[in-house]
Write an enzyme that holds these catalytic residues in place. Sequence first.
Site, PDB file in Angstrom:
ATOM      1  N   ARG A 131     -11.533  40.527 141.154  1.00  0.00           N
ATOM      2  CA  ARG A 131     -10.691  40.782 142.280  1.00  0.00           C
ATOM      3  C   ARG A 131     -10.294  39.438 142.831  1.00  0.00           C
ATOM      4  O   ARG A 131      -9.271  39.207 143.326  1.00  0.00           O
ATOM      5  CB  ARG A 131     -11.097  41.866 142.988  1.00  0.00           C
ATOM      6  N   HIS A 141      -3.451  48.525 137.512  1.00  0.00           N
ATOM      7  CA  HIS A 141      -4.578  48.255 138.594  1.00  0.00           C
ATOM      8  C   HIS A 141      -4.726  49.531 139.447  1.00  0.00           C
ATOM      9  O   HIS A 141      -4.020  49.665 140.331  1.00  0.00           O
ATOM     10  CB  HIS A 141      -3.709  47.110 139.509  1.00  0.00           C
ATOM     11  N   TYR A 161      11.616  51.049 150.923  1.00  0.00           N
ATOM     12  CA  TYR A 161      12.850  50.597 151.339  1.00  0.00           C
ATOM     13  C   TYR A 161      13.249  49.068 150.961  1.00  0.00           C
ATOM     14  O   TYR A 161      14.508  48.564 150.962  1.00  0.00           O
ATOM     15  CB  TYR A 161      12.723  50.376 153.108  1.00  0.00           C
TER      16      TYR A 161
END
Length: 857
Positions: free
Chosen positions: A43, A89, A133
Site C-alpha cells: 500500500r 483494488h 461530476y
Amino acid sequence: MSSDAPDAFDPGAGIAAEVETARIEQEMEQSYIDYAMSVIAGRALPDVRDGLKPVHRRILYAMHEAGVTARSSHRKSSSIVGETMGDYHPHGDSAIYDTLARMAQDFSMRYPLVDGQGNFGSVDGDPPAAMRYTEARMAPIAEELLEDIEMDTVDFQSNYDDRLEEPEVLPAAFPNLLVNGSSGIAVGMSTNIPPHNLGEVIDATVHLIEDPDATVEDLMEHVKGPDFPTGANIVGRNAIHKAYKTGRGRIRVRAEFEVEEDDRIVITELPFQQNKARLVERIADDVNEGKIEGIRDLRDESDRDGIRVVVELKRGANAEVVKNQLLEHHLESTFGVINLALVDGQPRVLTLKETLVEYLEHRREVVRRRSRSELEEKEERAHILEGRLTALEHVDDVVEVIRNSESRDDAKAALRGEHVVEVDGEPLPSFDFSEAQADHIVAMQLGSLTAMEAGEIESEYEDVQARIERLEAILEDPDELDAVVEDELLEIKDEYDDDRRTSIIEDTGTVTHEDLIAEEDVVVVVTEDDYIKRMPLDTFRAQHRGGKGIIGTELKEGDRVSSVYVASTHDYLLYFTNHGQVYQLKTYQVPEMSRTARGKSAVNLLDLDDGEEITAVVNTAEMESEEEKFLTMTTRNGYIKRTSVEKFQNIRSTGIIATKLDEDDALADVEVTDGTRDLILASRGGMAIRFAEEEVRAMGRSARGVRGIDLEGDDEVAAVAAVDPDRHQWVLTVTENGYGKRTDIDEYRRQSRNGKGLIDIKTNDRNGRVCELETVGPGDHLFVMSGEGQILRTPVEDLSTVGRNTMGVIVMELDAGDSVASVDVHFPSDGEGPEDEDGDDGDDASDAADGDTAGTE
C-alpha cells in the site's frame, strides 16, 4: 463404578486437539510484523522500477484494459473508480478517487498521469468535485508506463479474487520514481521523494548507461536538483548533494517573489505542497497580531494563468525587513527527502545512483523480454513466409494436391508428407511442410498466388529476417541492449521534456532574527535602577545649545538616568559595569519604546548582580579592523590598562571579567584604541592628562592596570578619550550642571602618565564636577541626558571654541535639582542641522554673558 458415569475429559480429543498453544507476545509480534509488511509492500511504498504504489498501478492498468487512453474520449471518474475497485483494488472508492484526482493535479504531479476534465481540486486546498461530476482519461505520458505490457515484458499475478491477472510492475519507459516522486507513510517508516525534471533524469540515466562507474557528483551534472510542479526556489546545493548521496536530506524551498518599486511584494510561486489560501490567512493573522509590521493590504490576485499574491506595504515601511519577516514565518518551507522504495519487495533507502541503477536493470529486463517475445513472433512469421514461398515455387503441384484431396484434413496431411494423393493411380508430388505452414497454405486465397503477391512475400520475408538478426543481436550483446534502452529514453525526452520550473539559488544563510529588524540608528537609555530601552534616533532632532531638550524617558520615583548612547540596531554592544564585568548584547535586543515609557529591567537582558551598574558601553563595530585593536579601561581611582579585543571574543550570557578592581575602586570608562594613539584622562575635579598609549602595556583581562593619573584628595576619574591623528579634533568637556566647552586638542600637551595633568575646566559651584570628556570632530552631534530624563541633541560646533582652563558655556538648561547624567557623541549620516525648537533664539550673544571667561593655570 457405574457404567453410566460420564467419561473423564480428554484434552487431546475432539476440537481441543486442533488448538495450538502459543505465547501471546510471540503471536502479537508476528502478527504485527505481517501487518507491517503488508502495508509496506502492498500500500504505502512505491516500487523502484515504475515508481508507483499498487493503487496507482491498478488505476492505470484498469484504464488501459478499459481503453480509456489518451486517444479515447474522457470517461466518468466514477466508472474508472468502479472498475478499479471491482477488479483490482478492493480498498474503498474514496481512496481510489483521491489517488486518481491527485494524478490529474498539475500542482501535485510534475508530469500528471491522468488528463482530468472538471474540478480536481486547487492549490488553495479545495477538494475535487464528486467522482460523478468529473471525467478522466490517461495522459499521453502515462501510456509510456504501460507501453509493450502485452509483450510479456513484466510478470503478472492473480487479482484479489483470482478472476483476473494484474501486472506486478509496469514496463515504465522512463524513471517515473524520480520524475514524479512519491510520498507515503508505512508502519515504522515513510518515504518522501521529490519530483524532478524529466529531461535531466533521462540525461543522467543515459550517462549512467555510458559510464557505469559514474559517481553521484557526475550524475548531479545532469540532475541539478528536484523540480517541483509549483516552481519556487531551492536554497543551496549542499542539502541536495547530501540527499542524493545518502538518500536523506532536508531541502529548503523558498517562494518566488519580487519586491516592486511601488512599495509592494508580489508572490508568484509557492513551495511545493503549500496551501495558498492558508498562507494568505496566516500572513493576515500575523499582521493583525502585530507579529509582522509594515503591511497595509494583502490581496490574492491569482487566476488560471498562475499565482499572484500581492502584499502592499505601508508608506515608509522597510521592504527588506517585511520580506525577511515573511521568509522566516511563511515563504520558506523544508522538504524532507527520504528516498525509500521497494527493491525486490524489500524497503531500501537509495542514493541517486542506486535509484537509477535499479531502474536501468528493470528497463533492461523489459527490453530483453520484449525482444525475446518479438523474436519468437518474428521466427513464427518467418517460418510461415518460408512455407508460402515454397508453395509459390511449386504452386501447380500444391494446387493439384489440394484440389484432389478428399478433405481439408487430407490436404494438410498431404502437404505435411503424411499422406499421398493419387490421380488416375499416379501419386502426386509430396511435400514436407510443417503443421503451421500446411494450415496457412490451405487457408490461402487464390489471389495470393499472383506474381505481385509473391514479390511482397519475398520483401516481407527479408524484412522479418533482418528484424530477427537485430533481435538476436540485442539479446546476445549487452551493448546493443543498452543502445536500445538509451534510444528509447531519448525518444521519451524529445517527446515530453520541458524547461525546469524550480530554480536553485545560493544559500545566504537562514533568515535570522536580525534580518527581521530594520537597521537604523537608535538612542539607548539606561537608568541607575537598570531600566533600559531604545528609541529611534530621529525622535530627537538637533537643537541649538542652551535648550532644555525633550523628555527621553519616564522614571520611577527615586530612579535617575545613568547613561545614554547612540548605536545601530544591528550593532553588538559590550556593556561594562562598575564591578569590572562585561556583557554582550545586540542593540535590537533592547526593547523599543516611546519617549515617555520607563523601559524594561536590564536584569531580563543582562545577568547583573545587586549593586552592579552599567558605566560604559562599547560598540564592537569600532573593533572591526585588520589592525590590532585594544579596549582601554580606566578606573575611578586612576588606574588604566589595555587588553586586546581578542580576549573578548567569547562572552558568556553571565558576563566575563574585564578588569581586576581594588575593593574601593570601580570601572569608570572604556575606549577602543589601536596602540598608537594618545590618551586623555579626565577627572571629576576638572583635571586632564594626555600621554602616549604605548606607555600602557597590553595586559590580560584579570590584570588591574597601571597608574594613569595622580589624583588629589577625593577626586576620581570621569572619562578616558583617544586622540585620532587623522582627524581634526577638539576636546569637549561637559559638567554636571549643564555647562561645557570645546578646546583645540593642541592645548593639551603630551605628558608622562601618572602625572597630575593640567586644568581642563573650572569646576566651581556654577559648573559642578566634570561629567564627560570626549574628543570630537566637525559634524559630530552631542547627546546630553539629564538625570531626570531630558535629552538634548546639539551639534558640537554650536559650542564656541575656547581655551583650556576656562568656565565654558551653557550646553543644556536644567531644572532645579537636575544634573547631567550621561553624554554621547554621534556622527549623523544625514547631515542634519540644528532646529531651534526649544524657544531659544540661538543667539548666545557673548561668551561673557554665559560666564565664559578665561582663567589661568
